[in-house]
Design a protein around this motif. Structure first.
Motif, PDB file in Angstrom:
ATOM      1  N   ALA A  40       8.564  44.216  -6.575  1.00 40.20           N
ATOM      2  CA  ALA A  40       8.569  45.684  -6.503  1.00 40.20           C
ATOM      3  C   ALA A  40       9.476  46.143  -5.367  1.00 40.20           C
ATOM      4  N   GLY A  41      10.621  45.507  -5.253  1.00 48.39           N
ATOM      5  CA  GLY A  41      11.590  45.939  -4.269  1.00 48.39           C
ATOM      6  C   GLY A  41      11.328  45.463  -2.846  1.00 48.39           C
ATOM      7  N   LYS A  42      10.260  44.713  -2.595  1.00 45.86           N
ATOM      8  CA  LYS A  42       9.989  44.269  -1.226  1.00 45.86           C
ATOM      9  C   LYS A  42       9.857  42.758  -1.186  1.00 45.86           C
ATOM     10  N   ASP A  43       9.988  42.251   0.027  1.00 50.20           N
ATOM     11  CA  ASP A  43       9.836  40.805   0.230  1.00 50.20           C
ATOM     12  C   ASP A  43       8.442  40.566   0.820  1.00 50.20           C
ATOM     13  N   PRO A  44       7.549  39.896   0.133  1.00 53.85           N
ATOM     14  CA  PRO A  44       6.177  39.750   0.646  1.00 53.85           C
ATOM     15  C   PRO A  44       6.096  39.066   1.995  1.00 53.85           C
ATOM     16  N   LYS A  45       7.103  38.274   2.355  1.00 55.62           N
ATOM     17  CA  LYS A  45       7.026  37.592   3.630  1.00 55.62           C
ATOM     18  C   LYS A  45       7.129  38.580   4.781  1.00 55.62           C
ATOM     19  N   ASP A  46       7.887  39.676   4.564  1.00 58.74           N
ATOM     20  CA  ASP A  46       8.080  40.622   5.667  1.00 58.74           C
ATOM     21  C   ASP A  46       6.920  41.581   5.807  1.00 58.74           C
ATOM     22  N   LEU A  47       6.057  41.626   4.824  1.00 53.35           N
ATOM     23  CA  LEU A  47       4.968  42.589   4.888  1.00 53.35           C
ATOM     24  C   LEU A  47       3.771  41.970   5.597  1.00 53.35           C
ATOM     25  N   PRO A  48       2.919  42.815   6.179  1.00 55.90           N
ATOM     26  CA  PRO A  48       1.654  42.282   6.695  1.00 55.90           C
ATOM     27  C   PRO A  48       0.814  41.746   5.543  1.00 55.90           C
ATOM     28  N   SER A  49      -0.065  40.795   5.841  1.00 53.63           N
ATOM     29  CA  SER A  49      -0.737  40.075   4.747  1.00 53.63           C
ATOM     30  C   SER A  49      -1.582  40.995   3.883  1.00 53.63           C
ATOM     31  N   ALA A  50      -2.104  42.085   4.471  1.00 53.12           N
ATOM     32  CA  ALA A  50      -2.925  42.983   3.650  1.00 53.12           C
ATOM     33  C   ALA A  50      -2.079  43.638   2.564  1.00 53.12           C
ATOM     34  N   GLU A  51      -0.824  43.954   2.902  1.00 55.24           N
ATOM     35  CA  GLU A  51       0.026  44.558   1.879  1.00 55.24           C
ATOM     36  C   GLU A  51       0.572  43.518   0.928  1.00 55.24           C
ATOM     37  N   ALA A  52       0.865  42.342   1.446  1.00 54.32           N
ATOM     38  CA  ALA A  52       1.426  41.307   0.579  1.00 54.32           C
ATOM     39  C   ALA A  52       0.437  40.949  -0.523  1.00 54.32           C
ATOM     40  N   ARG A  91     -18.457  43.025  -1.134  1.00 52.83           N
ATOM     41  CA  ARG A  91     -18.305  44.175  -0.248  1.00 52.83           C
ATOM     42  C   ARG A  91     -17.157  43.958   0.720  1.00 52.83           C
ATOM     43  N   ALA A  92     -17.074  42.765   1.263  1.00 45.78           N
ATOM     44  CA  ALA A  92     -15.974  42.466   2.193  1.00 45.78           C
ATOM     45  C   ALA A  92     -14.636  42.579   1.482  1.00 45.78           C
ATOM     46  N   ALA A  93     -14.614  42.116   0.230  1.00 51.46           N
ATOM     47  CA  ALA A  93     -13.349  42.183  -0.511  1.00 51.46           C
ATOM     48  C   ALA A  93     -12.948  43.622  -0.750  1.00 51.46           C
ATOM     49  N   ASP A  94     -13.935  44.461  -1.050  1.00 55.36           N
ATOM     50  CA  ASP A  94     -13.603  45.877  -1.270  1.00 55.36           C
ATOM     51  C   ASP A  94     -13.017  46.485  -0.009  1.00 55.36           C
ATOM     52  N   THR A  95     -13.619  46.143   1.153  1.00 54.42           N
ATOM     53  CA  THR A  95     -13.095  46.695   2.409  1.00 54.42           C
ATOM     54  C   THR A  95     -11.680  46.203   2.667  1.00 54.42           C
ATOM     55  N   GLU A  96     -11.479  44.904   2.426  1.00 60.45           N
ATOM     56  CA  GLU A  96     -10.159  44.348   2.728  1.00 60.45           C
ATOM     57  C   GLU A  96      -9.082  44.894   1.830  1.00 60.45           C
ATOM     58  N   GLN A 108      -9.619  38.336  -5.129  1.00 63.12           N
ATOM     59  CA  GLN A 108      -8.176  38.534  -5.023  1.00 63.12           C
ATOM     60  C   GLN A 108      -7.697  39.665  -5.924  1.00 63.12           C
ATOM     61  N   LEU A 109      -8.370  39.831  -7.075  1.00 60.84           N
ATOM     62  CA  LEU A 109      -7.916  40.874  -7.999  1.00 60.84           C
ATOM     63  C   LEU A 109      -8.299  42.265  -7.523  1.00 60.84           C
ATOM     64  N   SER A 110      -9.231  42.371  -6.605  1.00 59.56           N
ATOM     65  CA  SER A 110      -9.639  43.702  -6.150  1.00 59.56           C
ATOM     66  C   SER A 110      -8.508  44.405  -5.430  1.00 59.56           C
ATOM     67  N   ALA A 111      -7.491  43.663  -5.042  1.00 60.33           N
ATOM     68  CA  ALA A 111      -6.322  44.306  -4.430  1.00 60.33           C
ATOM     69  C   ALA A 111      -5.296  44.710  -5.483  1.00 60.33           C
ATOM     70  N   THR A 112      -5.637  44.523  -6.735  1.00 64.89           N
ATOM     71  CA  THR A 112      -4.778  44.851  -7.882  1.00 64.89           C
ATOM     72  C   THR A 112      -3.327  44.429  -7.684  1.00 64.89           C
ATOM     73  N   PRO A 113      -3.102  43.130  -7.543  1.00 62.97           N
ATOM     74  CA  PRO A 113      -1.710  42.692  -7.454  1.00 62.97           C
ATOM     75  C   PRO A 113      -1.083  42.652  -8.830  1.00 62.97           C
ATOM     76  N   GLY A 114       0.232  42.816  -8.864  1.00 57.43           N
ATOM     77  CA  GLY A 114       0.920  42.747 -10.145  1.00 57.43           C
ATOM     78  C   GLY A 114       1.211  41.321 -10.559  1.00 57.43           C
ATOM     79  N   VAL A 115       1.219  40.416  -9.579  1.00 59.95           N
ATOM     80  CA  VAL A 115       1.515  39.017  -9.873  1.00 59.95           C
ATOM     81  C   VAL A 115       0.340  38.193  -9.361  1.00 59.95           C
ATOM     82  N   LEU A 116      -0.131  37.270 -10.174  1.00 59.41           N
ATOM     83  CA  LEU A 116      -1.261  36.425  -9.759  1.00 59.41           C
ATOM     84  C   LEU A 116      -0.846  34.960  -9.880  1.00 59.41           C
TER      85      LEU A 116
END
Lengths: 533, 302, 363
Positions: A343-355, A380-385, A426-434
């Protein structure tokens, strides 16, 4: 040789017994295969054979188990070391010493055999298992197949009458698995050892097995020669499902047998259903990815393109760089060169929460991510994260695998349930790639089918999924594209049918029997002009 | 870096400089002090054997007992553990090879590593002019000398706290016989702290004062290792008169004393070439180690 | 026969330990830098010439770093806390005044060469002893040493072996779990949470592994020693403990010059005898054999004797020429050295020449 007489076993505080009134008799020199779902009591049954159950695990055992006339009730497991050799699931966890030679000699040392006898037996065992050139190697430096062979050797040196193995090929790639099973078959032939083997991937063992024991999960055991038991078993290897579908009797046990009957089935088949073409929307583009660990290069300049709605399977032997590549794509692993764009970004440069909102990864040991006491806490922890609305993770989990108790401790869940929990997290962060790293390890057929269903559901939502695995049958069921890696490079990539149909090591059983475009039994079922039988 | 260079130069010049004679004759002068400036230092070897030495430290400024004995030209050695806070050898006596007949250990040798035992040590005395010798309640770095007075060192062998031998020289400067004893009152120490200073003495401003010894463990009180604090002298108030000078033993000013460094060298049987051989061996072995390591590394990687 | 003597093989670990302990005991008797440097050079050379190519042998340089650190710290302490003991002042630093409650401590101030040298000699002695022990670790496989222990201590040895292998596993677990943490979004939340999230999976993993290891060892016959009467076990246990206490006391008394003589040699010998009797009695009931045990042959005896000879040489010269062993710092000069202790230290070089090279490790 082995007698089980009205044996029942249950753990203290549990209502239902794990083994319920089982009576069995296993003769000398037989190869017995034990099959059944995870948690149905296979490991417990194997444990009763040398007394680990109940002396080591606790619990209450009724009835008598006797090996070569000696009952396990009276003696602890160590007094059976000369009669029964037990090899656990993880050979590395069972190693006591540092090098191969010492490990082979350990059992004999405990038995107090004289030095000359020990030396002779070590040499014999090294030759028998084909590990003679490994004798001075440290155990941690061996490959999975070599470790498994050393583990078998270490119990063989005491010349036991019975050899018990708990899922010996679960962590091995296909070639190593073939090796180990061939060794076991030879042991039965040449030495006359009684071998009892618990295995999920039955398709490899069935040709050699004299008897098949099946635990349905209610505490009983179904016992008989393989063709009889397989006729009625709910979970079967593809060859048996194909045989049932085509109405072959007696059921073929080997690929050779099945191939002899194949022409009649082929005549009845229409064209194979086409696989859908690639969706032209790349979710992740990686080019020239390089991963190094010091002087070792794990991934050498790999290019990958992942499209939404498709499943890519990465295959290759252990150590070919699959895991390193997946970690590098996610952004959390080291990446010394190349670019990755999601999606136009490099996951390595992002903080892990965004990656993790872009690319989600489920690692090999999924339980590394779980650290709380109950399933509800984890959700619950996953939802918060993931900064998702509360209840997202729980809803996902219910959709993936319904029926998991919120108050259960994650470590008490079965392998499949734990994998589902981690997937939900892991899916609770709705990533496009798994990305899934070896998800099928330790799963039985039913759990694998559930996983395949989950993956198909994910791709129908437009996500791109990558599965790194050894399991050819699973790949045939679920993958659209296959990439084979060796020594850090992708040596072949293409549609599933093309890649896995050709090579003998990688072909699923259906393809071995019926030939090229047929990958799974479901394909055959869909293509039959008239319904079978 | 500069420190190392200075150190090397100092070491070199020390070996090349003209060898100091025992009893550093550049400091102090032999015999009693001629007037009330400075302090007279008396060293009585008692049972160790050897003529008593009397020398004067003429310094006009104040100083500690250690300054006095060094300023008079005596060559002393402190223990390794406490540094010069506890003197274990004066003029190389007792030397490292000398066997002292200590009760319970006939061949005892003083290695000067730790505090000497209470049955064989140098006891420290002081007196004002014309006064009786007093066993010092303070350590040698912790009190100032009495100007015009006496500092005494007497080797105590197999004696108890009450029977330490006083120096056998009367604390009377020649020409002052019969005068009253004039020494200030010295308050007793109140703690067992080795670094406490005698009150009334000038504070420790410059370096040579009551600092900690040469080791880091001085912050602990001497406790088990040091001598028990001396019992106060009974029945001898400090204003007693001095002994009769006619009872003095023979003494010298140390003019003919042998060079300490030479004596030590002789006793040790040291060779001039052995250090060179050691240095050469170390260099050679280092080179061999490096070469062997390189060769094995190459063969390992091959 | 000479060819058989020099056949490449791994020596009995006890031989190397005796050699290294002999050197360490010799180093503890002296503060003469020439002798200490010689012992250091001898130890380093023998290690490089005779160590195996295994990973456990490559950690020797860590001991060298530790030794250098010890020396540097001692000199630094003398620099900061107590300089002006001698007459050669090198640096005149201003003294930092401290409040009254720290009156005994002196910071900086004049720095003299003698006190720095004193710190150097002291640190060098300790560093040499540490390096000698490091040499023993680099030359003798620690696990084989545990295997060579008497049968009575077998369980203790096994526990130590298993514990030794736990640490690399724990380290690997921690790395894996930390990597997995980033997959869940990294360190969100309080520090305690983050630590919790790493420790719990690691401990669970460790517990799992240890249970599996225990099951495996049980199935293979560990602990199959047979029944022993409780009283006999108590008696042999008591004998061993008393003997070991005696050995400890005796060793301490021998090395420390100031304890009464009756505590040194007699107690050491008596303790050794009692401990050995206890071991024999306890070992007689154990029915375990050893696969390819290390044997004491001629090279082992040569190596061990050379170490003992170095220690004996230093003990002997301390009776004859004690001044060299503890150079005085009164007058700043090169420390004196005589031939006997130097030649004694050189005897420690014998294993580099008169012992077989270790077994080559096949890749």
């Amino acid at each position: 040789m082995i007698e089980l007489d009205h044996v029942s076993f249950w753990y203290h505080g549990r209502e239902s017994p794990v083994l319920d009134d089982i009576s069995l008799s296993i003769g000398d020199g037989e190869l017995v295969l034990l099959a059944g779902r995870t948690g149905a009591g296979k490991s417990t049954l194997l444990g009763t054979l040398n007394g680990l159950v109940p002396h080591f695990t606790g619990g209450h055992l009724d009835g008598e188990v006797s090996v070569d006339g000696v009952t396990t009730r009276s003696r602890p497991p160590r007094e059976f070391a000369h009669l029964v050799g037990l090899v656990g699931q993880d050979p590395l966890a069972g190693f006591v010493t540092d090098t191969v030679e010492e490990e082979l000699a350990y059992g004999m040392e405990q038995l107090g055999l004289p030095a000359q006898v020990m030396r002779r037996r070590v040499e014999e065992t090294l030759d028998l298992l084909g590990i003679a050139e490994l004798r001075r190697r440290p155990l941690r430096a061996l490959s999975g197949g070599q470790q498994q062979r050393v583990a078998i050797g270490s119990v063989l040196t005491t010349h036991p009458r019975v050899l018990v193995l708990d899922e010996p090929t679960s962590a091995l790639d296909p070639t190593a698995a073939e090796d180990v099973l061939a060794t076991l078959a030879r042991l039965v032939e040449d030495l006359g050892t009684t071998v009892i083997l618990a295995e999920h991937r039955m398709e490899r063992v069935i040709p050699f097995a004299d008897r098949l024991l099946y635990t349905p999960g209610d505490g009983s055991v179904v016992d008989g020669p393989p063709p009889e038991v397989l006729r009625d078993m709910p979970i079967t290897p593809p060859i048996v499902s194909l045989g049932r579908l085509a109405g072959w009797t007696p059921l073929p046990m080997t690929v050779r047998d099945a191939r002899r009957r194949a022409p009649s089935l082929l005549a009845a088949l229409a064209e194979p259903p086409p696989r859908p073409p690639l969706a032209p929307s790349p979710r992740l583009t990686a080019s020239g990815v390089v991963v190094r660990y010091g002087p070792t290069v794990a991934v050498r300049g790999v290019d990958v393109e992942l499209h939404g709605g498709t499943v890519l399977a990465m295959m290759g032997r252990n150590g070919s760089g699959k895991s390193s590549l997946l970690w590098a794509l996610q952004g959390s692993g080291p990446r010394q060169g190349g670019t990755v764009q999601v999606a136009g970004k490099d996951p390595k440069d992002l903080p892990s929460a965004e990656a993790r909102a872009l690319v989600g990864l489920v690692p090999q040991t999924a339980s590394d991510l779980l650290y709380l006491d109950t399933v509800a806490d984890e959700c619950r922890a996953a939802d918060t994260e993931s900064e998702a609305s509360p209840g997202t993770c729980r809803a996902l989990l219910d959709r993936l695998t319904p029926g998991i108790d919120s108050r259960a401790h994650p470590r008490d869940l079965s392998e499949g349930q734990r994998l589902a929990l981690v997937l939900a997290v892991q899916l609770s962060a709705t990533p496009g790639v798994l990305l899934l790293d070896e998800p099928t390890r330790g799963l039985d057929y039913t759990a694998k089918a559930t996983l395949a269903r989950i993956i198909t559901a994910l791709t129908s939502q437009g996500r791109a999924v990558v599965v790194a695995t050894h399991d050819v049958e699973f790949v045939a069921t679920v993958a659209d594209h296959v990439a084979i890696m060796a020594e850090g490079e992708i040596v072949a990539t293409g549609p599933t049918a093309e890649i896995i149909a050709g090579s003998p090591a990688f072909a699923p059983q259906t393809t071995k029997i019926l030939g090229a475009p047929w990958l799974t039994v479901d394909d055959v079922r869909a293509a039959l002009r008239e319904p079978a039988r | 870096m500069r420190t190392l260079v200075v150190l090397a130069v100092a070491a070199l010049t020390a070996t090349l400089a003209p060898v100091a004679r025992a009893v550093d004759h550049s400091k102090g002068y032999p015999g009693y002090c001629r007037n009330a400036t400075g302090v007279t230092v008396v060293v009585d070897f008692q049972q160790l054997g050897g003529t008593t030495i009397v020398r004067c430290d003429p310094r006009p400024t104040r100083g500690t007992g250690l300054d006095a004995v060094k300023g008079a030209g005596f060559q002393i050695e402190g223990v390794v553990r406490w540094g010069e806070g506890f003197i274990c050898r004066i003029e190389n006596r007792p030397s490292a090879v000398e066997e002292i007949p200590v009760a319970g250990d006939d061949g005892y040798r003083e290695a000067c590593r730790d505090t000497p035992p209470a049955s064989a040590y140098w006891s420290y005395w002081h007196a004002g002019n014309n006064c009786q010798w007093e066993y010092s309640q303070w350590g040698v770095k912790n009190r100032d000398f009495v100007p015009g007075g006496f500092e005494g060192w007497s080797f105590s062998l197999n004696a108890t706290a009450d029977t330490n031998p006083t120096p056998r020289i009367a604390a009377v400067r020649p020409g002052t016989t019969g005068q009253p004893c004039d020494a200030p009152d010295e308050p007793e120490p109140t703690t067992a702290d080795p670094n406490a200073r005698q009150p009334g003495a000038a504070g420790a401003q410059n370096g040579a004062g009551g600092g900690s010894g040469g080791s880091t463990e001085t912050s602990t009180a001497p406790g088990r290792d040091a001598l028990p604090p001396p019992k106060p002298r009974t029945g001898s108030p400090d204003r007693a008169e001095a002994d009769d000078p006619s009872g003095n033993v023979a003494f010298t000013g140390g003019e003919k004393a042998r060079d300490v460094t030479e004596v030590v060298r002789e006793q040790s049987g040291a060779s001039d070439y052995a250090p060179w051989a050691a240095g050469g061996a170390v260099v050679l072995l280092g080179l061999a180690t490096w070469l062997t390591a390189r060769r094995r590394k190459r063969s390992r990687e091959a | 026969m000479l060819a058989r003597y020099f056949l490449p093989r791994d020596l009995h670990p006890g031989a190397w330990w005796v050699w290294a302990l002999g050197l360490a005991v010799a180093a503890s008797r002296t503060t003469n830098p020439w002798l200490l440097l010689t012992i250091l050079a001898v130890a380093c050379y023998v290690v490089i010439a005779r160590r195996a190519d295994a990973p456990w042998a490559m950690a020797f340089r860590l001991y060298l770093y530790l030794g250098a650190f010890i020396v540097a710290m001692r000199v630094l302490f003398r620099f900061v806390f107590g300089g002006a003991e001698g007459s050669t002042i090198i640096l005149a630093l201003p003294e930092i005044p401290l409040p009254a409650w720290a009156a005994g401590i002196r910071l900086l101030g004049d720095v003299s060469a003698e006190s720095l040298l004193g710190g150097l000699y002291d640190g060098l002695r300790l560093a040499t002893m540490v390096v000698c022990l490091g040499a023993a670790n680099a030359l003798a496989n620690p696990k084989r040493l545990l295997k060579a222990m008497p049968p009575a201590l077998y369980e203790v040895g096994t526990a130590v072996v298993v514990a030794l292998s736990v640490f690399p596993q724990l380290a690997e677990s921690v790395l894996r779990v930390r990597r997995a943490r980033t997959l869940r979004g990294g360190a969100t939340g309080r520090r305690f949470r983050a630590l919790h999230a790493i420790i719990i999976p690691v401990l669970e993993d460790a517990l799992d592994r240890s249970l599996r290891l225990a099951a495996s060892m049980d199935s293979r016959g560990y602990g199959r020693a047979g029944r022993v009467a409780a009283r006999a076990r108590l008696a042999t246990g008591a004998l061993m403990i008393v003997g070991l206490i005696g050995v400890c006391v005796g060793v301490y008394a021998t090395l420390d010059g100031s304890t009464p003589r009756f505590l040194a040699a007699p107690v050491l010998v008596a303790g050794l005898v009692v401990a050995l009797v206890g071991f024999r009695l306890a070992g007689r009931r154990v029915h375990r054999t050893r696969y390819r045990p290390d044997r004491w042959r001629a090279p082992e005896i040569v190596v061990a004797t050379s170490g003992v000879a170095v220690a004996v040489a230093f003990f002997a010269t301390s009776g004859v020429n004690p001044t060299n062993l503890n150079p005085s710092l009164v007058v700043l000069s090169w420390p004196l050295l005589s031939w006997p202790p130097l030649l004694g230290a050189a005897v420690g070089l014998v294993p580099a020449v008169l012992s077989p090279i270790p077994e080559p490790v096949t890749a």
